[in-house]
Design a protein around this motif. Structure first.
Motif, PDB file in Angstrom:
ATOM      1  N   MET A   1       0.839  -1.189   0.000  1.00  0.00           N
ATOM      2  CA  MET A   1       0.000   0.000   0.000  1.00  0.00           C
ATOM      3  C   MET A   1       0.874   1.237   0.000  1.00  0.00           C
ATOM      4  SD  MET A   1      -2.920  -0.848   2.683  1.00  0.00           S
ATOM      5  CE  MET A   1      -4.476  -1.123   1.959  1.00  0.00           C
ATOM      6  N   ASN A   2       0.325   2.308  -0.366  1.00  0.00           N
ATOM      7  CA  ASN A   2       1.005   3.589  -0.496  1.00  0.00           C
ATOM      8  C   ASN A   2       0.880   4.391   0.800  1.00  0.00           C
ATOM      9  OD1 ASN A   2       2.157   5.870  -1.667  1.00  0.00           O
ATOM     10  ND2 ASN A   2       0.193   6.585  -2.415  1.00  0.00           N
ATOM     11  N   VAL A   3       1.284   3.785   1.939  1.00  0.00           N
ATOM     12  CA  VAL A   3       1.036   4.402   3.236  1.00  0.00           C
ATOM     13  C   VAL A   3       2.293   4.377   4.104  1.00  0.00           C
ATOM     14  CG1 VAL A   3      -0.339   4.228   5.348  1.00  0.00           C
ATOM     15  CG2 VAL A   3      -1.384   3.701   3.160  1.00  0.00           C
ATOM     16  N   CYS A   4       2.645   5.532   4.640  1.00  0.00           N
ATOM     17  CA  CYS A   4       3.726   5.603   5.618  1.00  0.00           C
ATOM     18  C   CYS A   4       3.207   5.063   6.948  1.00  0.00           C
ATOM     19  CB  CYS A   4       4.193   7.047   5.787  1.00  0.00           C
ATOM     20  SG  CYS A   4       5.470   7.239   7.053  1.00  0.00           S
ATOM     21  N   GLY A   8       0.434   7.630   8.207  1.00  0.00           N
ATOM     22  CA  GLY A   8      -0.487   7.327   7.120  1.00  0.00           C
ATOM     23  C   GLY A   8      -0.359   8.178   5.873  1.00  0.00           C
ATOM     24  N   ALA A   9       0.731   8.912   5.737  1.00  0.00           N
ATOM     25  CA  ALA A   9       0.920   9.751   4.550  1.00  0.00           C
ATOM     26  C   ALA A   9       1.078   8.890   3.302  1.00  0.00           C
ATOM     27  CB  ALA A   9       2.156  10.627   4.716  1.00  0.00           C
ATOM     28  N   PRO A  10       0.656   9.384   2.137  1.00  0.00           N
ATOM     29  CA  PRO A  10       0.895   8.657   0.890  1.00  0.00           C
ATOM     30  C   PRO A  10       2.378   8.750   0.514  1.00  0.00           C
ATOM     31  CG  PRO A  10      -0.274  10.709   0.460  1.00  0.00           C
ATOM     32  CD  PRO A  10      -0.136  10.584   1.946  1.00  0.00           C
ATOM     33  N   CYS A  39       9.183   9.956   3.235  1.00  0.00           N
ATOM     34  CA  CYS A  39       7.819  10.445   3.448  1.00  0.00           C
ATOM     35  C   CYS A  39       7.797  11.967   3.333  1.00  0.00           C
ATOM     36  CB  CYS A  39       7.332  10.012   4.833  1.00  0.00           C
ATOM     37  SG  CYS A  39       5.697  10.659   5.229  1.00  0.00           S
ATOM     38  N   ALA A  61       7.293  -0.100   5.862  1.00  0.00           N
ATOM     39  CA  ALA A  61       6.265   0.231   4.882  1.00  0.00           C
ATOM     40  C   ALA A  61       6.010  -1.048   4.081  1.00  0.00           C
ATOM     41  CB  ALA A  61       6.745   1.344   3.959  1.00  0.00           C
TER      42      ALA A  61
END
Length: 77
Positions: A1-4, A8-10, A39, A61
């Motif tokens: 997924m595209n989540v830090c 939760g940042a992209p 990030c 991540a």
């Protein structure tokens, strides 16, 4: 997924880059060019291949295997 995993940042909004490291002799050097994703929100850095945080390798991540065929990138989810 595209989540830090931090907040939760992209991660796609951050740069693919290198980082800095101490050379053991009192200087910081640039290293690991294009091996890190940073990030955009808080600057946390992750190894692109493993997803591990450079500060705490237990924080990761999510990563996915990929292949490159004929100039096309395929994500194997």
């Amino acid at each position: 997924m595209n989540v830090c995993p931090h907040k939760g940042a992209p991660l796609c909004e951050g740069p693919q880059c290198g980082t800095t490291a101490w050379d053991g002799g009192g200087k910081f050097i640039s290293c690991r060019d294009n091996e890190i994703v940073r990030c955009a929100w808080h600057g946390w850095e992750f190894d692109i291949r493993s997803g591990a945080s450079l500060v705490d390798p237990d924080v990761k991540a999510r990563t996915f295997p990929v292949t490159v065929e004929g100039g096309n990138v395929f994500v194997l989810a």
